[in-house]
Write a protein that holds these residues in place. Sequence first.
Motif, PDB file in Angstrom:
ATOM      1  N   SER A  83       0.608  -1.427   0.157  1.00 35.15           N
ATOM      2  CA  SER A  83      -0.274  -0.090   0.238  1.00 35.15           C
ATOM      3  C   SER A  83       1.002   1.157   0.280  1.00 35.15           C
ATOM      4  O   SER A  83       2.014   1.037   0.506  1.00 35.15           O
ATOM      5  CB  SER A  83      -1.078  -0.174   0.879  1.00 35.15           C
ATOM      6  OG  SER A  83       0.418   0.271   2.809  1.00 35.15           O
ATOM      7  N   GLY A  84       0.263   2.624  -0.788  1.00 34.41           N
ATOM      8  CA  GLY A  84       0.682   3.943  -0.039  1.00 34.41           C
ATOM      9  C   GLY A  84       1.341   3.891   1.556  1.00 34.41           C
ATOM     10  O   GLY A  84       2.249   4.341   1.386  1.00 34.41           O
ATOM     11  N   THR A  85       0.782   3.440   2.065  1.00 37.98           N
ATOM     12  CA  THR A  85       0.622   3.916   3.592  1.00 37.98           C
ATOM     13  C   THR A  85       2.039   3.415   3.952  1.00 37.98           C
ATOM     14  O   THR A  85       3.033   3.947   4.616  1.00 37.98           O
ATOM     15  CB  THR A  85      -0.849   3.407   4.431  1.00 37.98           C
ATOM     16  OG1 THR A  85      -1.495   3.960   3.970  1.00 37.98           O
ATOM     17  CG2 THR A  85      -0.344   3.323   6.427  1.00 37.98           C
TER      18      THR A  85
ATOM     19  N   ILE B 199       5.459   4.804   2.511  1.00 34.47           N
ATOM     20  CA  ILE B 199       5.567   5.746   3.501  1.00 34.47           C
ATOM     21  C   ILE B 199       6.655   5.063   4.538  1.00 34.47           C
ATOM     22  O   ILE B 199       7.726   5.188   4.875  1.00 34.47           O
ATOM     23  CB  ILE B 199       4.794   6.938   3.660  1.00 34.47           C
ATOM     24  CG1 ILE B 199       3.810   7.498   2.114  1.00 34.47           C
ATOM     25  CG2 ILE B 199       5.260   7.699   4.950  1.00 34.47           C
ATOM     26  CD1 ILE B 199       2.802   8.069   3.244  1.00 34.47           C
TER      27      ILE B 199
ATOM     28  N   THR C  18      -3.212  16.583   4.076  1.00 35.29           N
ATOM     29  CA  THR C  18      -3.118  15.404   3.535  1.00 35.29           C
ATOM     30  C   THR C  18      -3.635  15.171   3.899  1.00 35.29           C
ATOM     31  O   THR C  18      -4.384  14.609   4.911  1.00 35.29           O
ATOM     32  CB  THR C  18      -1.357  15.057   3.703  1.00 35.29           C
ATOM     33  OG1 THR C  18      -1.286  13.437   2.344  1.00 35.29           O
ATOM     34  CG2 THR C  18      -0.854  14.780   4.931  1.00 35.29           C
ATOM     35  N   ALA C  19      -4.272  13.342   3.396  1.00 36.17           N
ATOM     36  CA  ALA C  19      -4.233  12.216   3.612  1.00 36.17           C
ATOM     37  C   ALA C  19      -3.979  11.842   5.078  1.00 36.17           C
ATOM     38  O   ALA C  19      -2.838  11.802   4.926  1.00 36.17           O
ATOM     39  CB  ALA C  19      -5.030  10.527   2.412  1.00 36.17           C
TER      40      ALA C  19
ATOM     41  N   PRO D 201      -3.430   9.311   6.611  1.00 32.25           N
ATOM     42  CA  PRO D 201      -2.078   7.642   5.944  1.00 32.25           C
ATOM     43  C   PRO D 201      -1.126   8.171   5.927  1.00 32.25           C
ATOM     44  O   PRO D 201      -0.001   7.629   6.317  1.00 32.25           O
ATOM     45  CB  PRO D 201      -2.659   7.308   4.771  1.00 32.25           C
ATOM     46  CG  PRO D 201      -4.104   7.652   4.326  1.00 32.25           C
ATOM     47  CD  PRO D 201      -4.445   9.036   5.519  1.00 32.25           C
ATOM     48  N   THR D 202      -0.523  10.139   5.598  1.00 34.09           N
ATOM     49  CA  THR D 202       0.934  10.158   5.616  1.00 34.09           C
ATOM     50  C   THR D 202       1.291   9.875   6.848  1.00 34.09           C
ATOM     51  O   THR D 202       2.102   9.563   7.060  1.00 34.09           O
ATOM     52  CB  THR D 202       1.084  11.584   5.078  1.00 34.09           C
ATOM     53  OG1 THR D 202       0.085  11.510   3.607  1.00 34.09           O
ATOM     54  CG2 THR D 202       2.095  11.887   4.362  1.00 34.09           C
TER      55      THR D 202
ATOM     56  N   SER E 247       0.832   4.946  -3.672  1.00 33.57           N
ATOM     57  CA  SER E 247      -0.049   4.218  -3.945  1.00 33.57           C
ATOM     58  C   SER E 247      -1.145   3.839  -5.476  1.00 33.57           C
ATOM     59  O   SER E 247      -1.397   4.896  -5.775  1.00 33.57           O
ATOM     60  CB  SER E 247      -1.391   4.861  -2.874  1.00 33.57           C
ATOM     61  OG  SER E 247      -2.612   4.058  -3.015  1.00 33.57           O
TER      62      SER E 247
ATOM     63  N   TYR F  18      -4.193   2.389  -4.954  1.00 38.47           N
ATOM     64  CA  TYR F  18      -5.228   2.878  -4.151  1.00 38.47           C
ATOM     65  C   TYR F  18      -6.675   2.605  -5.693  1.00 38.47           C
ATOM     66  O   TYR F  18      -5.991   3.672  -6.838  1.00 38.47           O
ATOM     67  CB  TYR F  18      -5.702   3.284  -3.065  1.00 38.47           C
ATOM     68  CG  TYR F  18      -7.359   3.728  -2.747  1.00 38.47           C
ATOM     69  CD1 TYR F  18      -7.032   2.496  -1.497  1.00 38.47           C
ATOM     70  CD2 TYR F  18      -8.241   4.430  -3.154  1.00 38.47           C
ATOM     71  CE1 TYR F  18      -8.563   2.907  -0.912  1.00 38.47           C
ATOM     72  CE2 TYR F  18      -9.616   5.253  -2.160  1.00 38.47           C
ATOM     73  CZ  TYR F  18     -10.036   3.390  -1.201  1.00 38.47           C
ATOM     74  OH  TYR F  18     -10.940   3.631  -0.993  1.00 38.47           O
TER      75      TYR F  18
ATOM     76  N   GLY G 206      -2.223  -1.639  -2.917  1.00 37.58           N
ATOM     77  CA  GLY G 206      -0.641  -1.332  -3.397  1.00 37.58           C
ATOM     78  C   GLY G 206      -0.288  -0.298  -3.570  1.00 37.58           C
ATOM     79  O   GLY G 206      -1.140   0.744  -2.931  1.00 37.58           O
TER      80      GLY G 206
HETATM   81  C1  LIG Z   1      -1.341  11.670   0.133  1.00 35.88           C
HETATM   82  C2  LIG Z   1      -1.416  10.133   0.414  1.00 35.88           C
HETATM   83  N1  LIG Z   1      -0.695  10.094   0.876  1.00 35.88           N
HETATM   84  C3  LIG Z   1      -0.797   8.547   1.689  1.00 35.88           C
HETATM   85  C4  LIG Z   1      -1.732   7.782   1.189  1.00 35.88           C
HETATM   86  C5  LIG Z   1      -1.716   6.145   1.511  1.00 35.88           C
HETATM   87  O1  LIG Z   1      -2.037   5.026   0.365  1.00 35.88           O
HETATM   88  P1  LIG Z   1      -2.649   3.921   1.076  1.00 35.88           P
HETATM   89  O2  LIG Z   1      -4.393   4.058   0.322  1.00 35.88           O
HETATM   90  O3  LIG Z   1      -2.457   3.237  -0.502  1.00 35.88           O
HETATM   91  O4  LIG Z   1      -2.310   3.675   2.055  1.00 35.88           O
HETATM   92  C6  LIG Z   1      -2.841   8.070   0.326  1.00 35.88           C
HETATM   93  C7  LIG Z   1      -4.019   6.437  -0.223  1.00 35.88           C
HETATM   94  O5  LIG Z   1      -4.867   7.081   0.272  1.00 35.88           O
HETATM   95  C8  LIG Z   1      -2.395   9.749  -0.008  1.00 35.88           C
HETATM   96  O6  LIG Z   1      -4.010  10.333  -0.952  1.00 35.88           O
END
Ligand SMILES: Cc1ncc(COP(=O)(O)O)c(C=O)c1O
Length: 361
Positions: free
Chosen positions: A58-60, A63, A84-85, A87-88, A180, A182, A193
């Motif tokens: 995942s994007g999380t 990071i 930011t979202a 999840p950062t 990410s 998503y 992913g």
């Molecule tokens: C700016 C940002 N960073 C991180 C994420 C995390 O990605 P993921 O949902 O794949 O864990 C997202 C997505 O939700 C995002 O928009």
Amino acid sequence: MIPFVDFKVQYHDLKDEIDEAVHRVLDSGWYILGNEVKVFEQELASYIGTKYCVGVASGTEAIALSLLAVGVKPGDEVITTDMTAYPTVTGIVQANAVPVLVDIFYEDGLIDSSKIEQYITPNTKAIVPVHLYGQSCDMDALRRIAQDRGISIVEDCAQAAGASYKGSKVGSMGTCGAFSFYPTKNLGAYGDGGAITTNDEKLYETLISMRNYGQTSRYTHDSFGINSRLDEIQAAILRVKLLHLDADNQKRRAIAHAYQSNLHKVVPLVERPYGDSVYHLFVVKTGSRDAFMKFMEDRGIKTLIHFPIPNHAQKAFVWKIGDDYQQASRFAEEIVSIPIYPELTDSQVDEIISVINTFGD
Ligand SMILES: Cc1ncc(COP(=O)(O)O)c(C=O)c1O
């Protein structure tokens, strides 16, 4: 009804290619860390312009693993943006670090690089700039702050696959780039992913092992790792999607330019001349947001807010906060995102523009 995103239309446009990719994996009998992930990693690295890429879950976690790999230790401080979202922040916390939030530029919602230095302490180990809404942060300013202090930069590219800064793709300018996949993202999978891009061979090797329980060769574990793998089916789908990414981003740009030239009742974000946005979202400002969103909903057009609560004001944010988040707070009260995706038809774009231009009449 014009939805905010439309995955069904997208899938039907690409059905033959996606179905072929999925069946290729199913027929291969190899579902984790096989040829699809390997080739996708090479293809994405070459697209972004880095030597290496590592697929993760995942994007999380992209990071979190990037921060762990650059050597962030428990209690180290990692600077990021208040807007930011969430999840950062989650990724930073998952790396056992302390998130430190910086205010934004009201004009575009990106981290205010002129305010970063006041938050730097001897414990600052990394900065996570977020390329929000498909825009690029001012990377020269960030690199100037980081380079002489030994601070790593982990670019959060979740919303900006394909965006560039002065001709370089985001994800190629920091120590690492975290992506990410998503489904809503510009480069979206049909599940979760993520990926990490880097030019540093040692980091690459650390990450390859770290995403797979710290394994270096079969059943041999030399260091800490977790299970964070991109799976073969998603990688095969992403290989198809990557082929269409530039054309899709071009369609997003065309829609954005139509909005920028024709919308009169709301204020689009300011575009910086240094960057080439991929318009993951099209965000506008209005002083009467609730009325605007209801007006749009009543006319069958879905809008959303990205993001209504700045991170410093989230209940989950239990770390120390600074004393100046004025711009992020004001921004969060005024912003609203209107539909933008490659599958929007010209007549839908025209309809969105003409509906918005009658708001408040
Ligand atoms: C700016 C940002 N960073 C991180 C994420 C995390 O990605 P993921 O949902 O794949 O864990 C997202 C997505 O939700 C995002 O928009």
